[in-house]
Scaffold this active site. Structure first.
Site, PDB file in Angstrom:
ATOM      1  N   ASN A 119       0.800  -1.227   0.000  1.00 34.23           N
ATOM      2  CA  ASN A 119       0.000   0.000   0.000  1.00 34.23           C
ATOM      3  C   ASN A 119       0.835   1.280   0.000  1.00 34.23           C
ATOM      4  O   ASN A 119       0.358   2.328  -0.420  1.00 34.23           O
ATOM      5  CB  ASN A 119      -0.914  -0.051   1.248  1.00 34.23           C
ATOM      6  N   HIS A 120       2.105   1.185   0.427  1.00 31.64           N
ATOM      7  CA  HIS A 120       2.924   2.398   0.594  1.00 31.64           C
ATOM      8  C   HIS A 120       3.094   3.124  -0.746  1.00 31.64           C
ATOM      9  O   HIS A 120       3.023   2.509  -1.809  1.00 31.64           O
ATOM     10  CB  HIS A 120       4.292   2.053   1.186  1.00 31.64           C
ATOM     11  N   SER A 170      -4.679   2.823  -8.142  1.00 33.03           N
ATOM     12  CA  SER A 170      -5.461   4.041  -8.265  1.00 33.03           C
ATOM     13  C   SER A 170      -6.116   4.128  -9.636  1.00 33.03           C
ATOM     14  O   SER A 170      -5.670   3.477 -10.588  1.00 33.03           O
ATOM     15  CB  SER A 170      -4.497   5.215  -8.088  1.00 33.03           C
ATOM     16  N   TYR A 183       3.725   9.163 -10.853  1.00 31.94           N
ATOM     17  CA  TYR A 183       2.869   8.320 -10.000  1.00 31.94           C
ATOM     18  C   TYR A 183       1.988   7.418 -10.863  1.00 31.94           C
ATOM     19  O   TYR A 183       1.899   6.206 -10.651  1.00 31.94           O
ATOM     20  CB  TYR A 183       2.013   9.255  -9.128  1.00 31.94           C
ATOM     21  N   SER A 184       1.386   8.035 -11.868  1.00 35.25           N
ATOM     22  CA  SER A 184       0.500   7.308 -12.772  1.00 35.25           C
ATOM     23  C   SER A 184       1.249   6.178 -13.476  1.00 35.25           C
ATOM     24  O   SER A 184       0.766   5.051 -13.576  1.00 35.25           O
ATOM     25  CB  SER A 184      -0.064   8.312 -13.777  1.00 35.25           C
ATOM     26  N   LYS A 187       1.758   3.160 -11.289  1.00 37.40           N
ATOM     27  CA  LYS A 187       0.533   2.382 -11.064  1.00 37.40           C
ATOM     28  C   LYS A 187       0.150   1.592 -12.314  1.00 37.40           C
ATOM     29  O   LYS A 187      -0.325   0.464 -12.212  1.00 37.40           O
ATOM     30  CB  LYS A 187      -0.611   3.304 -10.629  1.00 37.40           C
ATOM     31  N   ILE A 218      -9.959   9.165  -2.037  1.00 37.48           N
ATOM     32  CA  ILE A 218     -10.273   8.729  -0.669  1.00 37.48           C
ATOM     33  C   ILE A 218      -9.754   9.793   0.305  1.00 37.48           C
ATOM     34  O   ILE A 218      -8.645  10.299   0.137  1.00 37.48           O
ATOM     35  CB  ILE A 218      -9.576   7.388  -0.339  1.00 37.48           C
ATOM     36  N   THR A 220      -7.862  10.722   2.766  1.00 32.42           N
ATOM     37  CA  THR A 220      -6.727  10.617   3.687  1.00 32.42           C
ATOM     38  C   THR A 220      -6.112  12.012   3.793  1.00 32.42           C
ATOM     39  O   THR A 220      -6.304  12.840   2.902  1.00 32.42           O
ATOM     40  CB  THR A 220      -5.663   9.621   3.173  1.00 32.42           C
ATOM     41  N   THR A 222      -3.103  13.148   3.427  1.00 29.64           N
ATOM     42  CA  THR A 222      -2.211  13.513   2.313  1.00 29.64           C
ATOM     43  C   THR A 222      -3.008  13.920   1.089  1.00 29.64           C
ATOM     44  O   THR A 222      -2.753  14.960   0.476  1.00 29.64           O
ATOM     45  CB  THR A 222      -1.345  12.295   1.902  1.00 29.64           C
TER      46      THR A 222
HETATM   47  N1  LIG Z   1      -6.048   8.637  -0.819  1.00 25.16           N
HETATM   48  C1  LIG Z   1      -6.466   8.554  -2.049  1.00 25.16           C
HETATM   49  O1  LIG Z   1      -7.308   9.336  -2.524  1.00 25.16           O
HETATM   50  C2  LIG Z   1      -5.942   7.487  -2.962  1.00 25.16           C
HETATM   51  C3  LIG Z   1      -6.476   7.389  -4.253  1.00 25.16           C
HETATM   52  C4  LIG Z   1      -6.013   6.409  -5.105  1.00 25.16           C
HETATM   53  C5  LIG Z   1      -5.046   5.518  -4.650  1.00 25.16           C
HETATM   54  N2  LIG Z   1      -4.525   5.637  -3.405  1.00 25.16           N
HETATM   55  C6  LIG Z   1      -3.470   4.686  -3.013  1.00 25.16           C
HETATM   56  O2  LIG Z   1      -3.651   4.274  -1.677  1.00 25.16           O
HETATM   57  C7  LIG Z   1      -2.399   4.012  -1.068  1.00 25.16           C
HETATM   58  C8  LIG Z   1      -2.289   4.775   0.247  1.00 25.16           C
HETATM   59  O3  LIG Z   1      -2.517   6.141   0.028  1.00 25.16           O
HETATM   60  P1  LIG Z   1      -2.755   7.147   1.232  1.00 25.16           P
HETATM   61  O4  LIG Z   1      -3.596   8.246   0.717  1.00 25.16           O
HETATM   62  O5  LIG Z   1      -3.166   6.404   2.444  1.00 25.16           O
HETATM   63  O6  LIG Z   1      -1.249   7.710   1.426  1.00 25.16           O
HETATM   64  P2  LIG Z   1      -0.573   8.354   2.718  1.00 25.16           P
HETATM   65  O7  LIG Z   1      -1.590   8.699   3.721  1.00 25.16           O
HETATM   66  O8  LIG Z   1       0.325   9.421   2.204  1.00 25.16           O
HETATM   67  O9  LIG Z   1       0.320   7.159   3.284  1.00 25.16           O
HETATM   68  C9  LIG Z   1       1.427   6.714   2.575  1.00 25.16           C
HETATM   69  C10 LIG Z   1       2.154   5.671   3.393  1.00 25.16           C
HETATM   70  O10 LIG Z   1       3.303   5.247   2.664  1.00 25.16           O
HETATM   71  C11 LIG Z   1       4.440   5.384   3.490  1.00 25.16           C
HETATM   72  N3  LIG Z   1       5.625   5.744   2.713  1.00 25.16           N
HETATM   73  C12 LIG Z   1       5.809   6.823   1.919  1.00 25.16           C
HETATM   74  N4  LIG Z   1       7.052   6.824   1.418  1.00 25.16           N
HETATM   75  C13 LIG Z   1       7.669   5.737   1.919  1.00 25.16           C
HETATM   76  C14 LIG Z   1       8.965   5.200   1.795  1.00 25.16           C
HETATM   77  N5  LIG Z   1       9.889   5.769   1.037  1.00 25.16           N
HETATM   78  N6  LIG Z   1       9.269   4.067   2.465  1.00 25.16           N
HETATM   79  C15 LIG Z   1       8.350   3.456   3.247  1.00 25.16           C
HETATM   80  N7  LIG Z   1       7.094   3.910   3.413  1.00 25.16           N
HETATM   81  C16 LIG Z   1       6.765   5.045   2.756  1.00 25.16           C
HETATM   82  C17 LIG Z   1       4.106   6.474   4.462  1.00 25.16           C
HETATM   83  O11 LIG Z   1       4.893   6.288   5.596  1.00 25.16           O
HETATM   84  P3  LIG Z   1       5.601   7.539   6.317  1.00 25.16           P
HETATM   85  O12 LIG Z   1       4.508   8.406   6.797  1.00 25.16           O
HETATM   86  O13 LIG Z   1       6.366   6.904   7.402  1.00 25.16           O
HETATM   87  O14 LIG Z   1       6.470   8.204   5.275  1.00 25.16           O
HETATM   88  C18 LIG Z   1       2.638   6.200   4.721  1.00 25.16           C
HETATM   89  O15 LIG Z   1       2.506   5.216   5.699  1.00 25.16           O
HETATM   90  C19 LIG Z   1      -1.344   4.408  -2.098  1.00 25.16           C
HETATM   91  O16 LIG Z   1      -0.870   3.270  -2.780  1.00 25.16           O
HETATM   92  C20 LIG Z   1      -2.099   5.321  -3.038  1.00 25.16           C
HETATM   93  O17 LIG Z   1      -1.550   5.312  -4.328  1.00 25.16           O
HETATM   94  C21 LIG Z   1      -4.944   6.605  -2.556  1.00 25.16           C
END
Ligand SMILES: NC(=O)c1ccc[n+]([C@@H]2O[C@H](COP(=O)([O-])OP(=O)(O)OC[C@H]3O[C@@H](n4cnc5c(N)ncnc54)[C@H](OP(=O)(O)O)[C@@H]3O)[C@@H](O)[C@H]2O)c1
Ligand SMILES: *[C@@H]1O[C@H](CO)[C@@H](O)[C@H](O)[C@H]1NC(C)=O
Length: 295
Positions: A119-120, A170, A183-184, A187, A218, A220, A222
């Site tokens: 998921n990261h 995504s 990013y795109s 994925k 979603i 979150t 970020t």
């Molecule tokens: N939120 C959305 O709208 C959305 C939409 C489509 C897809 N997604 C996908 O959902 C997933 C999670 O997204 P999110 O919104 O929950 O993101 P997020 O809140 O930014 O969380 C990202 C996570 O990844 C970790 N991470 C980032 N860089 C890292 C690194 N270099 N090494 C290890 N860990 C790292 C972060 O840890 P640290 O905090 O410790 O850096 C954090 O735990 C992703 O794959 C994203 O592409 C999200």
């Protein structure tokens, strides 16, 4: 115009209905009880919520993320919620050696592995592509190569348990959007790689499932910071509900799920279907195996 109405629209309707169909829901939380699961990127956002759901369901957890303090808190919360066990391994996924070691360590801590939830993500700022290839390479390492590294390291254990791999992707991995070119690309790469891998698993009778999760916007922290004010008239979906759909998709061994506008559905992937038909009909598998054994 008549032709359009007669043929095109019904065909489009059929195609859409076929492409997105509702998930049949025979999920029970007990399915996760005592299961051994790795969740990456669990310090916050979607990964954190996935960990909480799994904890409530009584799973064993190893979570990983970069920032330590926040993730330690996630672990304490998981134990409070009822996780069978919960451990944290800190490190950066820019380091592929770390990516491999996390899996090995987690396998030792939990004595095996049932599910790997990848998921990261490294997102970076929304921007026009500025030619920074070094940064793109880093994004590719974190969002793509570390996924492959962890999958390879986990595969022996997942074969033993007929386990599952869950990939959080995504809409930007299906339909390219501006300002997130790198990013795109990462994925899209996941889709290409894992669709191919799934066909190979089928050919080699490897019973490990792969679930690709296509998420829309979603809520979150970020993502809201990135998109609020930029995306017009789109409200983020609740991360608590979205993450439950991700877990369900994995446990029910669905190939691809979508979560858009707070609705969860199965996605039909034409690429995979074509692959499945093509492989069984067009390749001489025995010959291929013979050739592979040649020096
Ligand atoms: N939120 C959305 O709208 C959305 C939409 C489509 C897809 N997604 C996908 O959902 C997933 C999670 O997204 P999110 O919104 O929950 O993101 P997020 O809140 O930014 O969380 C990202 C996570 O990844 C970790 N991470 C980032 N860089 C890292 C690194 N270099 N090494 C290890 N860990 C790292 C972060 O840890 P640290 O905090 O410790 O850096 C954090 O735990 C992703 O794959 C994203 O592409 C999200
Ligand atoms: C693959 O594993 C799943 C989960 O354990 C099981 O339900 C299914 O029957 C297995 N399929 C094959 C072909 O062995």
């Amino acid at each position: 115009m008549a032709l359009l109405k007669k043929c095109f629209l019904p065909a489009l309707g059929l195609l859409l209905a076929y492409y997105f169909y509702p998930t049949t829901d025979n999920f029970r939380p007990e399915m996760l009880q005592g299961k051994k699961v790795i969740v990456t990127g669990a310090s916050t956002g979607i990964g954190e919520q996935i960990a909480y759901h799994l904890a409530r369901m009584g799973a064993h957890l190893v979570v990983t993320a970069w920032t330590e303090e926040k993730t330690e808190e996630v672990i304490s919360e998981c134990l409070k919620l009822g996780a069978a066990s919960a451990h944290f391994i800190p490190g950066t996924m820019e380091d592929l050696v770390f990516a491999e070691q996390v899996v090995t360590k987690a396998g030792k801590l939990m004595v095996g592995l049932d599910m790997l939830i990848l998921n990261h993500v490294r997102t970076g700022k929304l921007n026009y592509f500025d030619g920074d290839v070094a940064s793109l390479c880093k994004t590719m390492d974190v969002n793509f190569f570390s996924f492959i590294t962890m999958t390879s390291a986990a595969l022996p254990m997942l074969k033993d348990t007929s386990g599952s791999i869950v990939l959080v992707s995504s809409v930007s991995g299906k339909i390219s959007s501006p300002f997130v070119a790198g990013y795109s690309a990462t994925k899209f790469a996941l889709d290409g790689f894992y669709s191919s891998l799934q066909t190979e698993f089928q050919m080699m009778n490897v019973n490990a499932s792969i679930t690709l999760c296509i998420l829309g916007y979603i809520g979150t922290e970020t993502e809201e910071k990135f998109l609020s004010g930029i995306l017009k008239n789109v409200k983020p979906a609740l991360k608590e509900e979205c993450t439950l759909s991700i877990i369900k998709g994995g446990v029910l061994r669905q190939k691809e799920i979508g979560y858009l506008f707070s609705v969860s559905f199965s996605v039909w992937n034409p690429n995979r279907m074509i692959n499945e038909c093509f492989v069984s009909q067009k390749y001489d598998i025995d010959k291929f195996k013979e050739n592979q054994q040649l020096p």
